[in-house]
Design an enzyme around this catalytic site. Sequence first.
Site, PDB file in Angstrom:
ATOM      1  N   TYR A  63      46.725  27.814  39.842  1.00 48.53           N
ATOM      2  CA  TYR A  63      47.425  28.666  40.823  1.00 48.53           C
ATOM      3  C   TYR A  63      48.726  28.115  41.128  1.00 48.53           C
ATOM      4  O   TYR A  63      49.389  28.631  42.171  1.00 48.53           O
ATOM      5  CB  TYR A  63      46.747  29.166  41.956  1.00 48.53           C
ATOM      6  CG  TYR A  63      45.560  29.817  41.329  1.00 48.53           C
ATOM      7  CD1 TYR A  63      45.389  30.940  40.629  1.00 48.53           C
ATOM      8  CD2 TYR A  63      44.093  29.356  42.132  1.00 48.53           C
ATOM      9  CE1 TYR A  63      44.233  31.510  40.300  1.00 48.53           C
ATOM     10  CE2 TYR A  63      42.940  30.073  41.531  1.00 48.53           C
ATOM     11  CZ  TYR A  63      43.120  30.954  40.608  1.00 48.53           C
ATOM     12  OH  TYR A  63      42.113  31.776  40.382  1.00 48.53           O
ATOM     13  N   SER A 137      36.829  28.993  44.350  1.00 45.59           N
ATOM     14  CA  SER A 137      36.889  29.927  43.312  1.00 45.59           C
ATOM     15  C   SER A 137      37.181  28.860  42.103  1.00 45.59           C
ATOM     16  O   SER A 137      36.421  27.964  41.709  1.00 45.59           O
ATOM     17  CB  SER A 137      38.082  30.866  43.417  1.00 45.59           C
ATOM     18  OG  SER A 137      37.990  31.777  42.472  1.00 45.59           O
ATOM     19  N   TYR A 138      38.246  29.258  41.139  1.00 47.36           N
ATOM     20  CA  TYR A 138      38.379  28.505  39.980  1.00 47.36           C
ATOM     21  C   TYR A 138      38.552  26.878  40.354  1.00 47.36           C
ATOM     22  O   TYR A 138      38.198  25.942  39.676  1.00 47.36           O
ATOM     23  CB  TYR A 138      39.875  28.702  39.315  1.00 47.36           C
ATOM     24  CG  TYR A 138      40.084  28.380  37.949  1.00 47.36           C
ATOM     25  CD1 TYR A 138      40.141  27.056  37.426  1.00 47.36           C
ATOM     26  CD2 TYR A 138      40.608  29.494  36.922  1.00 47.36           C
ATOM     27  CE1 TYR A 138      40.102  27.089  36.246  1.00 47.36           C
ATOM     28  CE2 TYR A 138      40.983  29.214  35.544  1.00 47.36           C
ATOM     29  CZ  TYR A 138      40.609  27.936  35.237  1.00 47.36           C
ATOM     30  OH  TYR A 138      41.079  27.734  33.939  1.00 47.36           O
ATOM     31  N   TRP A 192      42.457  39.653  37.693  1.00 51.83           N
ATOM     32  CA  TRP A 192      42.727  37.986  37.573  1.00 51.83           C
ATOM     33  C   TRP A 192      43.459  37.703  36.361  1.00 51.83           C
ATOM     34  O   TRP A 192      44.492  37.091  36.577  1.00 51.83           O
ATOM     35  CB  TRP A 192      41.185  37.289  37.447  1.00 51.83           C
ATOM     36  CG  TRP A 192      41.742  36.035  37.398  1.00 51.83           C
ATOM     37  CD1 TRP A 192      41.580  35.095  38.787  1.00 51.83           C
ATOM     38  CD2 TRP A 192      42.016  34.863  36.452  1.00 51.83           C
ATOM     39  NE1 TRP A 192      41.925  33.674  38.562  1.00 51.83           N
ATOM     40  CE2 TRP A 192      42.198  33.476  37.079  1.00 51.83           C
ATOM     41  CE3 TRP A 192      42.213  34.910  35.389  1.00 51.83           C
ATOM     42  CZ2 TRP A 192      42.565  32.471  36.279  1.00 51.83           C
ATOM     43  CZ3 TRP A 192      42.532  33.946  34.519  1.00 51.83           C
ATOM     44  CH2 TRP A 192      42.687  32.849  35.216  1.00 51.83           C
ATOM     45  N   ASP A 291      30.690  37.785  47.863  1.00 50.74           N
ATOM     46  CA  ASP A 291      31.441  37.322  46.820  1.00 50.74           C
ATOM     47  C   ASP A 291      30.627  37.624  45.341  1.00 50.74           C
ATOM     48  O   ASP A 291      29.341  37.479  45.522  1.00 50.74           O
ATOM     49  CB  ASP A 291      31.672  35.690  46.874  1.00 50.74           C
ATOM     50  CG  ASP A 291      32.627  35.279  45.896  1.00 50.74           C
ATOM     51  OD1 ASP A 291      32.642  35.576  44.905  1.00 50.74           O
ATOM     52  OD2 ASP A 291      33.454  34.106  46.553  1.00 50.74           O
ATOM     53  N   HIS A 326      35.349  37.037  48.881  1.00 51.90           N
ATOM     54  CA  HIS A 326      35.637  35.805  48.249  1.00 51.90           C
ATOM     55  C   HIS A 326      36.751  34.949  49.034  1.00 51.90           C
ATOM     56  O   HIS A 326      37.859  35.114  49.105  1.00 51.90           O
ATOM     57  CB  HIS A 326      36.135  36.415  46.853  1.00 51.90           C
ATOM     58  CG  HIS A 326      36.593  35.331  45.731  1.00 51.90           C
ATOM     59  ND1 HIS A 326      35.679  34.475  45.065  1.00 51.90           N
ATOM     60  CD2 HIS A 326      37.807  34.699  45.382  1.00 51.90           C
ATOM     61  CE1 HIS A 326      36.338  33.828  44.334  1.00 51.90           C
ATOM     62  NE2 HIS A 326      37.586  33.770  44.460  1.00 51.90           N
TER      63      HIS A 326
END
Length: 619
Positions: A63, A137-138, A192, A291, A326
Amino acid sequence: MSTVALLSHFLIAASVAAATPEAEVDRNVFVPMRDGVRLATDVYLPANRGNARVPVVLIRTPYRKDRAYKYYDTPSTIVKFLNHHGYAVAVQDKRGRFHSEGVYVVSGGDANDGYDTVDWLSKQPWSSGKVGAFGCSYEGDVQIFMAQTRHPALKAIIPQAAGSSVGSLGGHYRYFGGRVGGVNELVSNLGWFAQYGEKVFARLPADLPRDQYNALAALWEGKRANELIDLQKAWTHLPMKDALAAQGMAATDFEDNVTKAADDPYWSALPYMTEGYVSDVPALHINSWYDFGADMTLLEFNHMRSNSASATARDNQFVIMSPHTHCAFESQMAERTLVGEYDVGDTRFDYREAYLTWFDAWLKDDAQAHRRIKQWPRIRYYAMGRNRWQSASEWPVSTTRDRELFLASTAGANSVQGDGRLLDAPAIRGRGADSFIYDPANPVPSRGGQLCCTGTPDAEPGALDQRPVEARHDVLVYSTDPLRDEVEMTGEPRVVLFVSSDAIDTDFTVKLVDVHPDGRALNLLDSVLRARYREGQQREVWMRPGEAYELTIPLGATSNVFKAGHRIRLEISSSNFPRFERNLNVGGINAAQANWVVARNTVHHTQLRPSRLILPVSN
């Protein structure tokens, strides 16, 4: 302003930015990988470290490393927090993203690149040789991926919302969190990839002198061509695999992610968790009930607790499960917390103290921190409805038992105006089955749920009143009578349905709802199963008209106390759109189809075909 003057201006700005009260910042350090690719990394060293060697916390991100956390905008940013407590922090653009070299593939390279980065960090002159990892997350997934490489310098990880890490483990095939029951999670997938899926970046030569590189990098705004994507238009585009390309967004992995079969070799080249996954690192797993990957976090916790290489790693797996959406466990917590429209009370929790205790124990060998961890419960989770933090020593919670609630109706369960019921035993009399028409051109709209990264306020996560959905005739609604006593449900409920259809393939969606005395119907969990995958996602078994089939649909994981006077409700349909892609009912690769047929679908509920909701309850 001349080019020379402009460059001089940014050189001065870069120099100022590199000196902060908390850290010495070395931007765009290019860390070499084993194949020669270099990954751009910003290194934040504690300003007061002197000549001391310090432990390192690694954050690997897709990101954009220099803005993902807005590192120095507020005192609460995690990098500043860790620097203040004596940790170096390395923030890295993952392979092929932004300033890093290489070709970007979703989840590609994350095991070996993580290993090589840990190796490099552990050998720097300012490093103590001990490395931890952090991120949500990622950024949580990449920790799970690199943990299986078992670098000896990787001493502790905090994977948050890492529910996208699971491949074939447990038969789930969740791949990047993008599938449930063989069905693509459309709104999250499209959102996404539209925001973050680009594979092509304008890059500066990594061999430029560092000061020039940093100054020129500051000029680059990183504008993306996909900013004009109309997401609502993309939701309905057919074939679905072309939804982004049709609006001019090229070069993403979206098409592969939504079309590849569960056993396609494409997936085995990526580091998703399988039954053979073995790591060797203590992990503090963190996630939230609203989530999309809460159940996968608990699966990972259990697998690492049982299959880590050493007793130290096996004995040091812990979980914190909040009621939020999330990656919002810190930002949403408050004395009075609303998750969508659900007032879940005072959800405050000292996450920062937990992070610091964790890293102090494993990266600084702090004896007091180790003593605190030994006093932690294995699992800390928030019980919604009761609105308090609770603890357990294992998952599933050992004090729960399965309670079966059987579907029944007399006049019919179509819509909330029907008479669908949930009973403690199969009905002796009654209708025996409920049918509805599923038209892919008119799918049941989604309201809330376990969503992520949708890119639009038109797809809001969390708990929302489901009464507008329940008014539809293509939604079957089954409810208990008002409860006399509260019912605590903590665990992973599931639904067993006996179904038939006049199509060769269709989906069955389920939703668990807490109905309040004032009529508000707040969703807790929802899920789906593509009928062709009823015997497992590695084989397709088509339906025959008129034949009944048994489906078992896991709902996910949560903890909720249904209060006295509330009702437990189950919704059943064949669509939940755009949360999940529409099944076009024609077979083949659904994401590649552009035509559909209307299906008449039936849910049977007799003594011989006892469709039922199974709840893990504590009382």
